[in-house]
Design a protein around this motif. Structure first.
Motif, mmCIF file in Angstrom:
data_model
loop_
_atom_site.group_PDB
_atom_site.id
_atom_site.type_symbol
_atom_site.label_atom_id
_atom_site.label_comp_id
_atom_site.label_asym_id
_atom_site.label_seq_id
_atom_site.Cartn_x
_atom_site.Cartn_y
_atom_site.Cartn_z
ATOM 1 N N MET A 12 0.928 -1.269 -0.043
ATOM 2 C CA MET A 12 -0.042 -0.036 -0.039
ATOM 3 C C MET A 12 0.964 1.258 0.082
ATOM 4 S SD MET A 12 -2.959 0.831 2.462
ATOM 5 C CE MET A 12 -4.383 0.285 1.533
ATOM 6 N N SER A 13 0.521 2.094 -0.758
ATOM 7 C CA SER A 13 1.177 3.630 -0.829
ATOM 8 C C SER A 13 1.289 4.174 0.817
ATOM 9 C CB SER A 13 0.672 4.748 -1.551
ATOM 10 O OG SER A 13 -0.419 4.976 -1.082
ATOM 11 N N ASP A 14 2.623 4.894 1.042
ATOM 12 C CA ASP A 14 2.826 5.192 2.170
ATOM 13 C C ASP A 14 1.847 6.408 2.563
ATOM 14 O OD1 ASP A 14 4.312 6.785 0.060
ATOM 15 O OD2 ASP A 14 5.254 7.782 1.873
ATOM 16 N N GLN A 15 1.349 7.216 1.361
ATOM 17 C CA GLN A 15 0.410 8.132 1.812
ATOM 18 C C GLN A 15 -0.954 7.743 2.327
ATOM 19 O OE1 GLN A 15 -0.016 9.885 -2.239
ATOM 20 N NE2 GLN A 15 1.476 11.594 -1.735
ATOM 21 N N LYS A 16 -1.278 6.609 1.838
ATOM 22 C CA LYS A 16 -2.572 6.044 2.361
ATOM 23 C C LYS A 16 -2.581 5.619 3.718
ATOM 24 C CE LYS A 16 -4.462 4.702 -1.909
ATOM 25 N NZ LYS A 16 -4.674 3.413 -2.990
ATOM 26 N N VAL A 17 -1.123 5.007 3.991
ATOM 27 C CA VAL A 17 -1.034 4.222 5.549
ATOM 28 C C VAL A 17 -0.751 5.660 6.460
ATOM 29 C CG1 VAL A 17 0.415 3.067 6.888
ATOM 30 C CG2 VAL A 17 -0.030 2.376 4.624
ATOM 31 N N ARG A 18 -0.136 6.649 5.952
ATOM 32 C CA ARG A 18 0.314 7.761 6.718
ATOM 33 C C ARG A 18 -1.317 8.331 7.583
ATOM 34 N NH1 ARG A 18 2.996 11.060 3.558
ATOM 35 N NH2 ARG A 18 4.735 9.479 3.451
ATOM 36 N N GLU A 19 -2.429 8.309 6.833
ATOM 37 C CA GLU A 19 -3.321 8.872 7.336
ATOM 38 C C GLU A 19 -3.886 8.110 8.516
ATOM 39 O OE1 GLU A 19 -6.862 8.624 4.522
ATOM 40 O OE2 GLU A 19 -5.570 9.538 2.931
ATOM 41 N N VAL A 20 -3.705 6.811 8.357
ATOM 42 C CA VAL A 20 -4.250 6.026 9.736
ATOM 43 C C VAL A 20 -3.083 6.168 10.928
ATOM 44 C CG1 VAL A 20 -4.497 3.702 10.186
ATOM 45 C CG2 VAL A 20 -5.406 4.246 8.020
ATOM 46 N N THR A 21 -1.799 6.220 10.447
ATOM 47 C CA THR A 21 -0.873 6.528 11.451
ATOM 48 C C THR A 21 -1.005 7.437 12.343
ATOM 49 O OG1 THR A 21 1.020 7.133 9.846
ATOM 50 C CG2 THR A 21 0.667 4.759 10.299
ATOM 51 N N ARG A 22 -1.440 8.450 11.628
ATOM 52 C CA ARG A 22 -1.266 9.807 12.229
ATOM 53 C C ARG A 22 -2.440 10.060 13.229
ATOM 54 N NH1 ARG A 22 -0.325 13.963 7.010
ATOM 55 N NH2 ARG A 22 1.756 13.928 7.258
ATOM 56 N N ALA A 23 -3.640 9.184 12.877
ATOM 57 C CA ALA A 23 -4.784 9.256 13.863
ATOM 58 C C ALA A 23 -4.571 8.469 15.004
ATOM 59 C CB ALA A 23 -5.875 8.473 13.305
ATOM 60 N N VAL A 24 -3.857 7.467 15.088
ATOM 61 C CA VAL A 24 -3.437 6.612 16.547
ATOM 62 C C VAL A 24 -2.014 7.280 17.277
ATOM 63 C CG1 VAL A 24 -4.786 4.706 15.526
ATOM 64 C CG2 VAL A 24 -2.177 4.943 15.056
ATOM 65 N N ILE A 71 1.169 4.734 22.371
ATOM 66 C CA ILE A 71 1.910 4.689 20.960
ATOM 67 C C ILE A 71 2.680 5.966 20.894
ATOM 68 C CG2 ILE A 71 1.745 5.080 18.445
ATOM 69 C CD1 ILE A 71 -0.794 3.391 18.735
ATOM 70 N N LYS A 72 4.137 5.955 21.088
ATOM 71 C CA LYS A 72 5.066 7.038 21.028
ATOM 72 C C LYS A 72 5.008 7.915 19.410
ATOM 73 C CE LYS A 72 9.327 9.006 22.492
ATOM 74 N NZ LYS A 72 10.679 8.405 22.833
ATOM 75 N N SER A 73 5.252 6.766 18.614
ATOM 76 C CA SER A 73 5.152 7.349 17.417
ATOM 77 C C SER A 73 4.594 6.184 16.202
ATOM 78 C CB SER A 73 6.503 7.754 16.828
ATOM 79 O OG SER A 73 7.312 6.781 16.670
ATOM 80 N N ALA A 74 3.970 6.528 15.058
ATOM 81 C CA ALA A 74 3.482 5.439 14.403
ATOM 82 C C ALA A 74 3.857 6.226 12.760
ATOM 83 C CB ALA A 74 2.221 4.998 14.394
ATOM 84 N N THR A 75 4.795 5.732 11.929
ATOM 85 C CA THR A 75 5.323 6.230 10.862
ATOM 86 C C THR A 75 5.130 5.441 9.522
ATOM 87 O OG1 THR A 75 7.404 5.763 11.012
ATOM 88 C CG2 THR A 75 6.813 7.875 12.084
ATOM 89 N N SER A 76 4.867 5.963 8.564
ATOM 90 C CA SER A 76 5.006 5.281 7.344
ATOM 91 C C SER A 76 6.224 5.782 6.230
ATOM 92 C CB SER A 76 3.537 5.061 6.622
ATOM 93 O OG SER A 76 3.733 4.651 5.402
#
Length: 146
Positions: A12-24, A71-76
């Motif tokens: 999956m593209s990192d842009q699509k994953v980044r939306e979810v990681t920023r939320a959590v 969750i300290k950080s979640a990145t893509s």
């Protein structure tokens, strides 16, 4: 102590994953699991798997309690890319890029003492700054006044 888990080459593209990681990011682990369970995106499932792996690492390798983790950080970040072609008009070809990403989840242990003391200290400072200085009291009247 920080615990890390990485899911490499997620399809999956990192842009699509980044939306979810920023939320959590910044959430307690239990709350993040609930948010990911009810998020209707493929990326939520991938981030959830990575989060579960990080929790398992914390419990088994570092003997940490899952209830105290956040969750300290979640990145893509960008991963590899599969390049394909699609035939186009008059013998030409169009490029298709199938993007991949690397998902990283870092958990940290939340200290109960630090979280309680920090807001109280800020509130006390704010109260002191907002409170007006007490006015000097007038001198008492003498009893011999006529």
């Amino acid at each position: 102590m920080e615990v890390r888990s990485i899911y490499k080459y997620a399809r999956m593209s990192d842009q699509k994953v980044r939306e979810v990681t920023r939320a959590v990011t910044g959430m307690p682990v239990s709350q993040a699991i609930n948010v990911l369970a009810f998020t209707p995106k493929k990326a939520a499932k991938l981030v959830g798997k990575t989060l579960q792996a990080a929790i398992a690492n914390a419990e088994n390798n570092h003997e940490l309690d899952a209830d105290e983790l956040f969750i300290k950080s979640a990145t893509s970040s960008k991963g590899g890319m599969q390049k394909r072609i699609m035939p186009r008009a008059r013998g030409s070809a169009g490029a298709i890029k199938k993007r991949m990403s690397h998902i990283t989840v870092v958990l940290a242990q939340r200290e109960a003492d630090e979280t309680k003391k920090a807001p109280v200290a800020k509130k006390e400072k704010a109260k002191k700054a907002a409170a007006p200085a007490p006015a000097p009291e007038p001198a008492p009247a003498s009893a011999t006044q006529e």
